[in-house]
Structure formats: C-alpha cells, structure tokens
Design a protein around this motif. Structure first.
Motif, mmCIF file in Angstrom:
data_model
loop_
_atom_site.group_PDB
_atom_site.id
_atom_site.type_symbol
_atom_site.label_atom_id
_atom_site.label_comp_id
_atom_site.label_asym_id
_atom_site.label_seq_id
_atom_site.Cartn_x
_atom_site.Cartn_y
_atom_site.Cartn_z
ATOM 1 N N TRP A 12 52.364 40.670 22.295
ATOM 2 C CA TRP A 12 52.535 39.396 21.604
ATOM 3 C C TRP A 12 53.182 38.374 22.543
ATOM 4 O O TRP A 12 52.780 37.205 22.595
ATOM 5 C CB TRP A 12 53.405 39.577 20.359
ATOM 6 N N GLY A 13 54.193 38.818 23.278
ATOM 7 C CA GLY A 13 54.909 37.892 24.149
ATOM 8 C C GLY A 13 54.038 37.328 25.248
ATOM 9 O O GLY A 13 54.084 36.127 25.541
ATOM 10 N N TYR A 73 50.257 35.789 23.449
ATOM 11 C CA TYR A 73 50.314 34.729 22.436
ATOM 12 C C TYR A 73 51.356 33.660 22.751
ATOM 13 O O TYR A 73 51.088 32.471 22.623
ATOM 14 C CB TYR A 73 50.610 35.358 21.072
ATOM 15 N N TYR A 74 52.559 34.091 23.154
ATOM 16 C CA TYR A 74 53.662 33.145 23.295
ATOM 17 C C TYR A 74 53.818 32.570 24.702
ATOM 18 O O TYR A 74 54.307 31.450 24.862
ATOM 19 C CB TYR A 74 54.978 33.803 22.873
ATOM 20 N N ALA A 126 52.802 28.800 26.099
ATOM 21 C CA ALA A 126 53.615 27.595 25.907
ATOM 22 C C ALA A 126 54.425 27.266 27.157
ATOM 23 O O ALA A 126 54.700 26.092 27.431
ATOM 24 C CB ALA A 126 54.549 27.770 24.711
ATOM 25 N N SER A 132 58.742 36.397 20.662
ATOM 26 C CA SER A 132 58.995 35.045 21.166
ATOM 27 C C SER A 132 60.405 34.928 21.721
ATOM 28 O O SER A 132 60.620 34.280 22.765
ATOM 29 C CB SER A 132 58.768 34.013 20.057
ATOM 30 N N SER A 133 61.379 35.549 21.059
ATOM 31 C CA SER A 133 62.767 35.477 21.526
ATOM 32 C C SER A 133 62.926 36.104 22.906
ATOM 33 O O SER A 133 63.761 35.677 23.705
ATOM 34 C CB SER A 133 63.693 36.180 20.528
ATOM 35 N N TRP A 169 59.785 33.911 25.625
ATOM 36 C CA TRP A 169 59.961 32.515 26.006
ATOM 37 C C TRP A 169 60.966 32.384 27.148
ATOM 38 O O TRP A 169 60.649 31.797 28.185
ATOM 39 C CB TRP A 169 60.348 31.674 24.794
ATOM 40 N N GLY A 183 61.936 31.606 13.432
ATOM 41 C CA GLY A 183 61.767 32.952 13.967
ATOM 42 C C GLY A 183 62.786 33.944 13.423
ATOM 43 O O GLY A 183 62.413 35.018 12.925
#
Length: 392
Positions: A18-19, A22-23, A26, A143-144, A147, A253
């Motif tokens: 996911w990291g 998907y994330y 950004a 995401s935490s 990012w 989140g």
C-alpha cells in the motif's frame, strides 16, 4: 488470539505494498514533474490510469486466485511491482510513466487487500473476520510509514533512487515473504476439505444481491474518493483556516485506524450486516455535519471522526460481506467481481467531484449531493441483505 504465521507476513507486505504502490506517488510526483518537464495533470493522468487498470484487473485476479493459489499470485504480483518500479526509475517521458503505471495497476490487483483477504478466507476457516481486521489494521499504517519514508528517500537519493528503493522492498522483502510463508494451493484445498460445507454453498449468488452490493460499494467508493482529493478545500469552504483544514485532514488516517481497532477489540460484536450499515451510514452523517459546519464550525470535528471511522470500517465491510452472504466457496471470484466496479468508481471520484464543483460553485450543494449519494449506498446495502439468501 493466536495468529497463523503467514498473517504477520501478510500484514508487513500490505504496509509495504500500500505504501509503495498507492501512497508513494504523492511524494514522487513533484520531483518527477520538474525533471520530466511534465504537467501535474499529465502525471496525475498516468497515476489515474494505474488505478483504472487496478479496477479492471481485480475481477480477473479474483477468478485466477483459486486456480493457482495465493502464494503464486501474490509472489508474482510483488515481482511485477519490483520490476515496474525499476522501470519507473528509468523513465524519461510521460508515455513511459503511463506504461509503468499500467503494470503497477496490475500489481495492485495482485498484492493489496483483495487477494490478501481471499487467502485468509481460503486458508483460515476459523476466525476469518478477526484475521481480516488484523490485516486491515496493518494496512491503515501504510501512509503514516511511507509518506515520511518516501520523502526521506527522495531527499537522500532523488526520485529515481527512491523508486529503486521501493523496487528493492518489493523484490527483497515482499516477494520472499509471499513465496516462503503464504499457504499454497494444496494447503488451502486441504483446509477447505476439512471444513464443513457452508449452507447454500451450491446455490448461485443471486444476481439482484450482487447488483445491489456493487451499487452500494461503487457509490460509496465514488463519494469517499471524491472527498479524499477535495477534503481540504471543502473544510476551508466551511470556514476552517487553511492550517486548521490541513490539521483536520491529517486526523482522517488515525480515525480510520481507530475505527478498525474498535472493531477488532469488540471481537466481532456486530454482525456483518450491522457493521456495514454503520460504516455506510457514517458517511452521509459526516457530510451532513460538514454542510452544517458553515454555521457551526465545531462540526468539522464531527465530520472528521465520522468520515474517518466509516472509511476505516468499510475496508472490513467490503471483505466480510461477500463471505457472510455467499460463504467461502466462491469468495475470491465474487469479491473480485464486486471490487471491479467499486475501484472504477473510486478512480472516477476525484474527477467527478471536480466537475461537480465547477458546475455548482457553492460547495454546500456538492456536499448535499454527496450526502444523498451516501444515503443511496446505505439503502442499496440494506436492500441487498433483505434480498439475500444468507444471514450473518
């Protein structure tokens, strides 16, 4: 609760997948835009193309998983993701980005929640819902973790070096864990053979129920994706200062994780039907609070709490509803079929919301329209259970 050994491995690979898939975009987009001399719209288009391919591939992946097994499927997905990130580190045009993101979209379908949950359903006849919630909890931290990790990699090595590092995580961490620890097809079949058959397993899934569930999940996906891209300007339109809007948005989140944690700690106290109605019902409630926040700004906090919790719980709802309604025998294929329209609607959400905001300059009208759509999703979900042949 004692976890099967592959559950912690899947939890780790979900955070990484996911990291990175998907994330991380950004944080990669801005330096890519500068070096490639591309517009932000062009790069966002490449990323959106990947999300579209993800949605289109989900149904096929769900049908393929029972035939080849989760170990082969997810290992191949991680290898594909690693190769695509290596390709991303060498692209020199927007066209190259589009090609890479098409491959990454297929990798998303092979490595994210849908196949992971299907493996749990196939290999863990006892306590499936609890294991699914554990994986959803882990994914909520992606995401935490990624990012700041991606930002640090870009600062240290540039965006090409960061893409290479993401490739190595897929090739050296995710692929080996999938290959070594996930149950193979034979092991999953042995578990299925040892499990009592589910009531109504031979009956085909009612078409009406599938259509209603697809409608509920798709409309919900459109609404939540629209909010994800426009939540900060919508908060500002309700009177929140820019810094406050960013701070509130950052709390979404943690609220997702909190919602999943409460469900885990409850031990499945709510049936799948009630959990779904709660999760879906929180979205129009949240949007109604945000609409009223134009007159009472403190309601922005209620919006964040309700929206974040509903968003977090929906991951569990989408995973457990097909199991509760139709049983485990066709879970992978049915969840994949339901996932395709929902993911396509999610890909359309940001553009759809931008069009609505252009047509209706008053953001409050858009909020009311999205709230009505959220209520429609809740009603469709309720009707699906009324029409269903199983109860949970």
């Amino acid at each position: 609760m004692r976890l099967p050994p592959f559950i912690p491995a899947l939890a780790l690979t979900l955070v990484i997948s996911w990291g990175s898939l998907y994330y991380a975009f950004a944080l990669l987009a801005r330096p890519m835009q500068a070096e490639l001399q591309a517009s932000s719209q062009a790069l966002m288009g490449a990323y959106s193309l990947g999300l579209l391919v993800w949605g289109l591939a989900t149904g096929a992946v769900g049908a393929l998983l029972p035939r080849i097994g989760g170990r082969v499927l997810m290992t191949a997905g991680s290898l594909l993701a690693g190769l695509m990130f290596l390709g991303l580190s060498r692209v020199d045009s927007v066209a190259g980005c589009c090609a890479v993101w098409c491959g990454l979209g297929i990798a998303m379908a092979m490595t994210l929640y849908e196949p992971a949950f299907a493996i749990v359903v196939q290999a863990c006849p006892a306590d499936r819902r609890r294991h699914i919630t554990v994986l959803a909890l882990a994914g909520g931290f992606a995401s935490s973790v990624f990012w700041p990790l991606t930002a640090g990699l870009v600062d240290a090595f540039g965006w090409r070096g960061a893409a290479t590092a993401l490739a190595l995580l897929q090739l050296l961490v995710c692929a080996p864990l999938h290959a070594w620890l996930l149950p193979g097809r034979a092991a999953a079949r042995a578990v299925d053979d040892a499990s009592p058959p589910s009531a109504g397993a031979a009956a085909p899934a009612p078409r009406r129920v599938l259509v209603l569930l697809a409608l509920a999940f798709s409309v919900n996906g459109f609404v939540t994706a629209a909010l994800a891209m426009h939540v900060i300007p919508l908060l500002e339109s309700r009177g929140a200062a820019p810094a406050t809007a960013v701070l509130l948005a950052a709390c979404i989140g943690p609220m997702q994780v909190a919602g999943r944690a409460l469900e885990f700690l409850s031990g499945g106290a709510l049936t799948a039907r009630r959990l779904g109605l709660l999760a879906l019902g929180l979205i129009p409630l949240a949007l109604g609070a945000l609409w009223l926040a134009a007159w009472q700004p403190l309601l922005c906090g209620l919006f964040i709490a309700a929206y974040g919790a509903g968003l977090g719980l929906m991951t569990i709802v989408r995973a457990t509803t097909p199991l509760a309604l139709f049983g485990p025998e066709r879970y992978a294929a049915l969840s994949g079929a339901l996932g395709t329209p929902a993911l396509l609607a999610r890909a359309a959400g940001p553009l759809g919301a931008a069009w609505l905001l252009a047509q209706m300059p008053e953001p409050g009208n858009v909020l009311l329209l999205l709230a009505a759509a959220g209520a429609l999703a809740t009603a469709a979900f309720m009707q699906a259970w009324t029409s269903g042949t199983r109860t949970a």
